[in-house]
Design an enzyme around this catalytic site. Structure first.
Site, mmCIF file in Angstrom:
data_model
loop_
_atom_site.group_PDB
_atom_site.id
_atom_site.type_symbol
_atom_site.label_atom_id
_atom_site.label_comp_id
_atom_site.label_asym_id
_atom_site.label_seq_id
_atom_site.Cartn_x
_atom_site.Cartn_y
_atom_site.Cartn_z
ATOM 1 N N ARG A 1 49.176 54.667 33.496
ATOM 2 C CA ARG A 1 48.325 54.629 34.669
ATOM 3 C C ARG A 1 46.680 55.251 34.430
ATOM 4 O O ARG A 1 47.407 56.326 33.019
ATOM 5 C CB ARG A 1 49.368 55.662 35.384
ATOM 6 N N ARG B 1 49.841 43.677 30.358
ATOM 7 C CA ARG B 1 49.858 44.875 30.249
ATOM 8 C C ARG B 1 51.209 46.255 30.106
ATOM 9 O O ARG B 1 51.403 46.756 29.314
ATOM 10 C CB ARG B 1 49.430 45.800 31.488
ATOM 11 N N HIS C 1 40.929 45.877 34.305
ATOM 12 C CA HIS C 1 41.128 47.349 35.315
ATOM 13 C C HIS C 1 40.520 49.085 35.157
ATOM 14 O O HIS C 1 41.664 49.104 35.269
ATOM 15 C CB HIS C 1 42.907 47.444 35.871
ATOM 16 N N ASP D 1 40.093 49.408 48.683
ATOM 17 C CA ASP D 1 40.725 48.030 47.382
ATOM 18 C C ASP D 1 40.655 46.696 47.670
ATOM 19 O O ASP D 1 40.322 45.884 49.045
ATOM 20 C CB ASP D 1 42.655 48.321 47.509
ATOM 21 N N GLU E 1 36.332 46.929 38.779
ATOM 22 C CA GLU E 1 37.270 45.889 37.556
ATOM 23 C C GLU E 1 36.721 45.003 37.409
ATOM 24 O O GLU E 1 36.249 44.480 38.378
ATOM 25 C CB GLU E 1 38.513 46.097 38.103
HETATM 26 O O1 TA6 Z 1 43.004 46.801 41.691
HETATM 27 C C1 TA6 Z 1 42.960 47.924 42.628
HETATM 28 C C2 TA6 Z 1 44.670 46.711 42.751
HETATM 29 O O2 TA6 Z 1 45.188 45.740 42.740
HETATM 30 C C3 TA6 Z 1 45.333 47.424 43.624
HETATM 31 O O3 TA6 Z 1 45.804 46.986 45.108
HETATM 32 C C4 TA6 Z 1 46.754 48.352 43.272
HETATM 33 O O4 TA6 Z 1 47.863 48.367 43.847
HETATM 34 C C5 TA6 Z 1 46.794 49.063 42.411
HETATM 35 O O5 TA6 Z 1 45.584 47.626 41.981
HETATM 36 C C6 TA6 Z 1 47.122 49.527 40.678
HETATM 37 O O6 TA6 Z 1 48.115 48.731 40.878
HETATM 38 P P1 TA6 Z 1 48.724 48.999 39.703
HETATM 39 O O7 TA6 Z 1 50.369 48.188 39.690
HETATM 40 O O8 TA6 Z 1 48.833 49.615 38.564
HETATM 41 O O9 TA6 Z 1 50.028 50.345 41.040
#
Ligand code: TA6
Length: 307
Positions: free
Chosen positions: A72, A96, A166, A210, A268
């Site tokens: 994260r 990932r 991301h 988002d 991103e």
């Molecule tokens: O990039 C934004 C997103 O798609 C959000 O919808 C949110 O869920 C974020 O990614 C994080 O996703 P994750 O699977 O890493 O918790």
């Protein structure tokens, strides 16, 4: 394994491999202008510390460092899909949470350092996604952080792939954040039934955001009220995602600190929504993001185009 990596790819006092959090192998790049760390797990850039400007990336203090979980913070690679097209498929694809292999390290005269990592299809990936591929992540560390994700279709059929670098950027204060460069674009609001809406002016963040911005230009800038601004340039991409989980979503995520939303914003570089790419057999598609810290005010150094 670490000794083998250092033997094969280590460069004296510049590039070294060690065990990081969770005993996951990582590379440390000590360039003249910046240091960076990249985990082999997910080819995940977890730190880019620009000398004189501090850490550019945000990392969760509560992140997992496990082979079956995404990290994260930093720069997760979402591939070969963005989001969760079907409930049984892992969110944001499998790249990932995969173990990548190091294929190359080198120094450049400018003087940046480079590392390249590769992921190819396996029994496990083909069960999720029936395509042969060779995915390469090149990370160049110097005055800028440059990331190039290339997909070679090694199969006999065309393949459709979405992608995202991301990136979690560290900001001083979310209340002072302004994201410039999206004015006049449309975005898909993932929090409002995927409705398409217009963006007017700079984006400020005072709630959960988002969004998938469409037909986006090359450069976006993050102003965060600090001495620096972050210039983000890209290529091979016509969509940009902006995310901040704000209060409730931060609290709901186990690997995210409750107040984490105050010091991060994701900008991103993506191939998402109608920007999905069809890659023909034998062909390559590359998506690139390059990020640079600049003084908060004053012009970017025009002589130094990033990409
Ligand atoms: O990039 C934004 C997103 O798609 C959000 O919808 C949110 O869920 C974020 O990614 C994080 O996703 P994750 O699977 O890493 O918790």
């Amino acid at each position: 394994m670490i000794d083998d990596l250092n033997l094969q790819f280590g460069i004296d006092k510049k590039i070294a491999f060690t065990l990081g959090n969770g005993d996951l192998p990582k590379a440390i790049l000590l360039a003249e202008d910046a240091t960076a760390e990249i985990y082999l797990h997910g080819a995940h850039v977890s730190s880019f510390h620009r000398h004189g400007w501090g850490e550019m990336l945000w990392m969760s203090d509560e992140s997992n460092f496990r082979t079956d979980r995404p990290i994260r913070g930093g720069v997760p690679i979402c591939w070969p899909w963005f989001g969760q097209p079907q409930p049984e498929l892992p969110q944001h694809g499998f790249a990932r949470t995969s173990q990548w292999e190091v294929i190359e390290t080198k120094t450049h005269a400018d003087p940046s350092l480079e590392i390249a990592l590769r992921l190819t299809d396996s029994e496990a990936t083909r069960q999720l996604w029936p395509h042969p591929f060779e995915l390469t992540m090149r990370v160049i560390v110097g005055r800028d952080l440059t990331m190039q994700l290339s997909c070679l279709n090694t199969g006999e059929e065309p393949l459709d792939a979405e992608a995202a670098l991301h990136t979690y950027f560290h900001v001083q204060d979310i209340d002072a954040v302004r994201v410039a460069g999206l004015d006049g674009r449309s975005y898909i609001d993932k929090l409002d039934a995927m409705q398409v809406k217009p963006q007017a002016g700079e984006l400020t963040i005072d709630r959960e955001v988002d969004r998938i911005y469409l037909e986006t230009p090359d450069a976006v800038t993050i102003h965060d009220g600090a001495e620096r601004r972050i210039e983000i340039q890209k290529s091979g991409s016509l969509s940009t995602v902006i995310w901040n989980p704000w209060i409730d979503k931060s609290a709901a995520m186990a690997d995210f600190p409750n107040d984490g939303y105050r010091t991060m914003v994701c900008v991103e570089t993506t191939n998402a929504a109608d920007d999905v790419r069809t890659i023909q057999p034998g062909e390559v598609h590359t998506i690139t993001q390059s990020c640079r810290c600049e003084p908060a005010t004053g012009p970017a150094d025009p002589a130094e185009a990033i990409l």
